[in-house]
Design a protein around this motif. Structure first.
Motif, PDB file in Angstrom:
ATOM      1  N   VAL A  19     -12.971  -9.586   5.858  1.00  0.00           N
ATOM      2  CA  VAL A  19     -13.131  -9.876   7.044  1.00  0.00           C
ATOM      3  C   VAL A  19     -11.954  -9.602   7.486  1.00  0.00           C
ATOM      4  O   VAL A  19     -11.854  -8.308   7.916  1.00  0.00           O
ATOM      5  CB  VAL A  19     -14.273 -10.826   7.034  1.00  0.00           C
ATOM      6  CG1 VAL A  19     -14.585 -11.354   8.123  1.00  0.00           C
ATOM      7  CG2 VAL A  19     -14.943 -11.674   5.721  1.00  0.00           C
ATOM      8  N   ASP A  20     -11.298 -10.498   8.537  1.00  0.00           N
ATOM      9  CA  ASP A  20     -10.321 -10.508   9.437  1.00  0.00           C
ATOM     10  C   ASP A  20      -9.277  -9.636   9.132  1.00  0.00           C
ATOM     11  O   ASP A  20      -8.590  -8.549   8.908  1.00  0.00           O
ATOM     12  CB  ASP A  20      -9.658 -11.715   9.802  1.00  0.00           C
ATOM     13  CG  ASP A  20     -10.919 -12.443  10.542  1.00  0.00           C
ATOM     14  OD1 ASP A  20     -12.367 -11.290  11.314  1.00  0.00           O
ATOM     15  OD2 ASP A  20     -11.230 -13.767  10.992  1.00  0.00           O
ATOM     16  N   HIS A  21      -9.125  -9.807   7.627  1.00  0.00           N
ATOM     17  CA  HIS A  21      -7.669  -9.278   7.395  1.00  0.00           C
ATOM     18  C   HIS A  21      -7.903  -7.846   6.555  1.00  0.00           C
ATOM     19  O   HIS A  21      -6.764  -7.234   6.322  1.00  0.00           O
ATOM     20  CB  HIS A  21      -6.933 -10.692   5.370  1.00  0.00           C
ATOM     21  CG  HIS A  21      -6.463 -11.648   5.869  1.00  0.00           C
ATOM     22  ND1 HIS A  21      -5.452 -12.511   6.597  1.00  0.00           N
ATOM     23  CD2 HIS A  21      -6.926 -12.727   5.356  1.00  0.00           C
ATOM     24  CE1 HIS A  21      -5.257 -13.501   6.939  1.00  0.00           C
ATOM     25  NE2 HIS A  21      -6.202 -14.115   6.223  1.00  0.00           N
ATOM     26  N   HIS A  22      -9.045  -8.016   5.765  1.00  0.00           N
ATOM     27  CA  HIS A  22      -9.342  -6.357   5.704  1.00  0.00           C
ATOM     28  C   HIS A  22      -9.175  -5.715   7.133  1.00  0.00           C
ATOM     29  O   HIS A  22      -8.764  -4.625   7.021  1.00  0.00           O
ATOM     30  CB  HIS A  22     -10.519  -6.529   5.202  1.00  0.00           C
ATOM     31  CG  HIS A  22     -11.143  -4.932   4.932  1.00  0.00           C
ATOM     32  ND1 HIS A  22     -11.996  -4.171   5.505  1.00  0.00           N
ATOM     33  CD2 HIS A  22     -10.628  -4.140   4.666  1.00  0.00           C
ATOM     34  CE1 HIS A  22     -12.488  -3.288   5.588  1.00  0.00           C
ATOM     35  NE2 HIS A  22     -12.020  -3.151   4.489  1.00  0.00           N
ATOM     36  N   ARG A  23      -9.452  -6.303   7.899  1.00  0.00           N
ATOM     37  CA  ARG A  23      -9.435  -5.349   9.423  1.00  0.00           C
ATOM     38  C   ARG A  23      -8.003  -5.362   9.810  1.00  0.00           C
ATOM     39  O   ARG A  23      -7.484  -4.351  10.457  1.00  0.00           O
ATOM     40  CB  ARG A  23     -10.336  -5.680  10.454  1.00  0.00           C
ATOM     41  CG  ARG A  23     -12.626  -6.160  10.139  1.00  0.00           C
ATOM     42  CD  ARG A  23     -13.146  -6.477  11.088  1.00  0.00           C
ATOM     43  NE  ARG A  23     -14.633  -6.485  10.637  1.00  0.00           N
ATOM     44  CZ  ARG A  23     -15.026  -8.033  11.452  1.00  0.00           C
ATOM     45  NH1 ARG A  23     -13.900  -9.281  11.496  1.00  0.00           N
ATOM     46  NH2 ARG A  23     -15.753  -8.728  10.401  1.00  0.00           N
ATOM     47  N   ARG A  24      -7.150  -6.045  10.152  1.00  0.00           N
ATOM     48  CA  ARG A  24      -6.221  -6.110  10.767  1.00  0.00           C
ATOM     49  C   ARG A  24      -5.969  -4.945   9.569  1.00  0.00           C
ATOM     50  O   ARG A  24      -4.305  -4.071  10.207  1.00  0.00           O
ATOM     51  CB  ARG A  24      -5.512  -7.293  10.314  1.00  0.00           C
ATOM     52  CG  ARG A  24      -3.818  -7.298  10.260  1.00  0.00           C
ATOM     53  CD  ARG A  24      -3.264  -8.771  11.147  1.00  0.00           C
ATOM     54  NE  ARG A  24      -3.714  -9.603   9.294  1.00  0.00           N
ATOM     55  CZ  ARG A  24      -2.508  -9.399   7.986  1.00  0.00           C
ATOM     56  NH1 ARG A  24      -1.385  -8.617   8.621  1.00  0.00           N
ATOM     57  NH2 ARG A  24      -2.444 -10.330   7.631  1.00  0.00           N
ATOM     58  N   LEU A  25      -5.779  -4.895   8.497  1.00  0.00           N
ATOM     59  CA  LEU A  25      -4.729  -4.362   7.220  1.00  0.00           C
ATOM     60  C   LEU A  25      -5.379  -2.293   7.781  1.00  0.00           C
ATOM     61  O   LEU A  25      -5.019  -1.198   7.945  1.00  0.00           O
ATOM     62  CB  LEU A  25      -4.824  -4.658   6.359  1.00  0.00           C
ATOM     63  CG  LEU A  25      -3.923  -5.885   5.619  1.00  0.00           C
ATOM     64  CD1 LEU A  25      -4.242  -5.945   4.084  1.00  0.00           C
ATOM     65  CD2 LEU A  25      -2.578  -6.094   5.926  1.00  0.00           C
ATOM     66  N   ARG A  26      -6.819  -2.576   7.549  1.00  0.00           N
ATOM     67  CA  ARG A  26      -7.246  -1.191   7.439  1.00  0.00           C
ATOM     68  C   ARG A  26      -7.268  -0.776   9.381  1.00  0.00           C
ATOM     69  O   ARG A  26      -6.925   0.477   9.089  1.00  0.00           O
ATOM     70  CB  ARG A  26      -8.738  -1.505   7.898  1.00  0.00           C
ATOM     71  CG  ARG A  26      -9.572   0.255   7.874  1.00  0.00           C
ATOM     72  CD  ARG A  26     -11.057  -0.071   7.246  1.00  0.00           C
ATOM     73  NE  ARG A  26     -11.939   0.565   7.036  1.00  0.00           N
ATOM     74  CZ  ARG A  26     -11.906   1.476   6.194  1.00  0.00           C
ATOM     75  NH1 ARG A  26     -11.906   1.091   4.656  1.00  0.00           N
ATOM     76  NH2 ARG A  26     -12.766   2.835   6.181  1.00  0.00           N
ATOM     77  N   ARG A  27      -7.239  -1.500  10.085  1.00  0.00           N
ATOM     78  CA  ARG A  27      -7.338  -0.870  11.919  1.00  0.00           C
ATOM     79  C   ARG A  27      -5.442  -0.045  11.551  1.00  0.00           C
ATOM     80  O   ARG A  27      -5.141   0.900  11.916  1.00  0.00           O
ATOM     81  CB  ARG A  27      -6.943  -1.610  12.275  1.00  0.00           C
ATOM     82  CG  ARG A  27      -6.544  -1.776  14.121  1.00  0.00           C
ATOM     83  CD  ARG A  27      -6.574  -3.122  15.054  1.00  0.00           C
ATOM     84  NE  ARG A  27      -5.535  -4.119  14.683  1.00  0.00           N
ATOM     85  CZ  ARG A  27      -4.731  -3.676  15.133  1.00  0.00           C
ATOM     86  NH1 ARG A  27      -4.057  -2.425  15.316  1.00  0.00           N
ATOM     87  NH2 ARG A  27      -3.289  -4.665  14.721  1.00  0.00           N
ATOM     88  N   LEU A  28      -3.940  -0.566  11.208  1.00  0.00           N
ATOM     89  CA  LEU A  28      -3.533  -0.096  11.158  1.00  0.00           C
ATOM     90  C   LEU A  28      -3.506   1.116  10.669  1.00  0.00           C
ATOM     91  O   LEU A  28      -1.859   1.915  10.462  1.00  0.00           O
ATOM     92  CB  LEU A  28      -2.028  -0.983  10.320  1.00  0.00           C
ATOM     93  CG  LEU A  28      -1.754  -3.025  10.600  1.00  0.00           C
ATOM     94  CD1 LEU A  28      -0.966  -3.417  10.063  1.00  0.00           C
ATOM     95  CD2 LEU A  28      -0.908  -2.738  12.712  1.00  0.00           C
ATOM     96  N   VAL A  29      -3.777   1.260   9.374  1.00  0.00           N
ATOM     97  CA  VAL A  29      -3.724   2.283   8.493  1.00  0.00           C
ATOM     98  C   VAL A  29      -4.836   3.616   8.635  1.00  0.00           C
ATOM     99  O   VAL A  29      -4.387   4.678   9.008  1.00  0.00           O
ATOM    100  CB  VAL A  29      -4.262   2.594   7.156  1.00  0.00           C
ATOM    101  CG1 VAL A  29      -4.415   3.447   5.997  1.00  0.00           C
ATOM    102  CG2 VAL A  29      -3.396   1.648   6.423  1.00  0.00           C
ATOM    103  N   SER A  30      -5.398   3.132  10.008  1.00  0.00           N
ATOM    104  CA  SER A  30      -6.636   4.175  10.331  1.00  0.00           C
ATOM    105  C   SER A  30      -5.462   4.763  11.305  1.00  0.00           C
ATOM    106  O   SER A  30      -6.100   5.876  12.183  1.00  0.00           O
ATOM    107  CB  SER A  30      -7.624   3.496  11.213  1.00  0.00           C
ATOM    108  OG  SER A  30      -7.641   2.793  11.500  1.00  0.00           O
TER     109      SER A  30
END
Length: 406
Positions: free
Chosen positions: A86-97
């Protein structure tokens, strides 16, 4: 319970057994009990089901003992977007994306073509006298590490170390002690990369992630552990999957001459080859781990209980008769339904899938145009890599001027 072979040598039999045992079956992964899900429809539903989590620290009762001594502990303990929700995943994914947008990937095409041409020149020189050339090492492995090095700003002197230690992350024949030593060595290399980029940042993903670690003040900043673990994931996911995709695609074409002929005649394209290879021989046969947040009933009367672990058996899912009838194991580049789950599904769908496809398509087209008489080296029997996760070959020896059949 089905015990998955850590050497990868029983994969064909395991695939058949997984399918025969129903949508999900109990399996042993190096001493840890999991549910192996092989039915593609059931798996697709679970991969996007909010009742299934990726964070073992929070949701797996066996986390502590496994983290302490399981050879695959890193697959559970790392803190990156593959092990968070959820939130942690979205935060980390956004940075890489931000470094893997469609426009940025498309812009890499000329560079990847240039890299491929250079590697083929080296291959031509190495095999000019009829000497067998290992295409896994000299193309399937070499191209992805050049691309990931370009994206991360990885210095030339660190490439071999990165490759060696990432291979170790996927090697399921290592002892716990060997695995821990390999992981420590990998993180030493990552630490060196981070230190170098902090001192001299560049226009690369490592520098971008360091900036997010050191300067973000809105709560989205990476922790130091997340920085290291995200870099590990980017290298591992961006490298290993693509290596196996290129490796398997070449092997399939060289062992299915009629399919290669269809491509050469224009009756199928390189995209068809890539997708059919992904379906028929998923680069990752099994991917750990997910965890049930509550009891979940599956078709066939199976119940996955809260806290139990799940692995996605992508290799079996790609060949499953529910999608492909009796032809699941057949390599057919003209197949109309090439849908597969090789890059995952749902929120954790692989960010690097478009890049992997681009690399494979570029490498295959250039390879077979440059060497139209390419053939497996005489007497070769391809052997799998030492892994129940990674699905590829130890080596892929070829001759550049094979003898055409009479």
């Amino acid at each position: 319970m089905l015990v998955l072979d850590p050497t990868g040598r029983a994969r064909e039999a395991e695939t058949a057994e997984l399918i025969a045992r129903g949508p999900a079956c109990p399996a042993d992964v190096l001493g840890v009990q999991v549910w192996a899900v092989s039915d593609p429809d059931v798996l697709a539903d679970l991969l996007k089901d909010p009742r299934i989590a990726k964070d073992g620290l929070q949701h797996w009762p066996d986390y502590e003992p496994v983290a302490a001594g399981w050879p695959l502990a890193l697959w559970v303990t790392a803190r990156n977007m593959s092990t968070t929700d959820v939130d942690h995943h979205r935060r980390l994914r956004r940075l890489v994306s931000t470094a893997l947008t469609p426009r940025q990937i498309a812009a890499l095409t000329p560079r990847i073509e240039e890299m491929t041409a250079g590697l083929l020149d080296e291959i031509a020189a190495a095999g000019a006298d009829g000497t067998p050339v290992d295409l896994r090492g000299q193309l399937a492995r070499a191209l992805p590490i050049l691309v990931i090095s370009h994206l991360l700003g990885l210095p030339d002197e660190l490439r071999d170390s990165f490759c060696r230690y990432v291979d170790g992350v996927f090697d399921t024949t290592l002892t716990p002690e060997q695995s821990q030593a390999n992981n420590a060595a990998l993180y030493t290399v990552i630490s060196g990369l981070v230190a170098a980029k902090r001192e001299q940042p560049g226009d690369d993903m490592t520098s971008l992630l360091i900036t997010a670690r050191d300067t973000e003040g809105d709560g989205s900043a990476l922790t130091e552990a997340e920085l290291f673990d995200t870099l590990m994931l980017v290298v591992a996911a961006g490298y290993e999957t693509t290596v196996n995709l290129i490796d398997n695609s070449i092997a399939l074409l060289l062992t299915h001459a009629s399919q290669l002929e269809l491509v050469c005649e224009g009756k199928a394209g390189w995209d068809d080859v890539v997708e059919e290879s992904l379906r028929r021989d998923a680069p990752l046969a099994h991917l750990p781990m997910r965890y049930a947040l509550e009891d979940i009933e599956l078709p066939g009367g199976v119940t996955v209980h809260r806290g139990e672990a799940i692995i996605a058996s992508y290799g079996a899912a790609g060949r499953h008769p529910s999608r492909h009838g009796d032809s699941g194991a057949v390599f057919d580049v003209t197949r109309s339904a090439k849908d597969h789950l090789a890059f995952g599904h749902g929120p954790h769908f692989c960010l690097g899938a478009p890049l992997a496809r681009l690399e494979a398509r570029t490498a295959l087209r250039a390879l077979f145009e440059r060497f139209p008489r390419l053939a497996l080296a005489p007497g070769v029997e391809l052997e799998p890599v030492d892994s129940l996760i990674s699905n590829g070959h130890r080596v892929l020896p070829v001759v550049l001027e094979g003898i055409e059949p009479a």
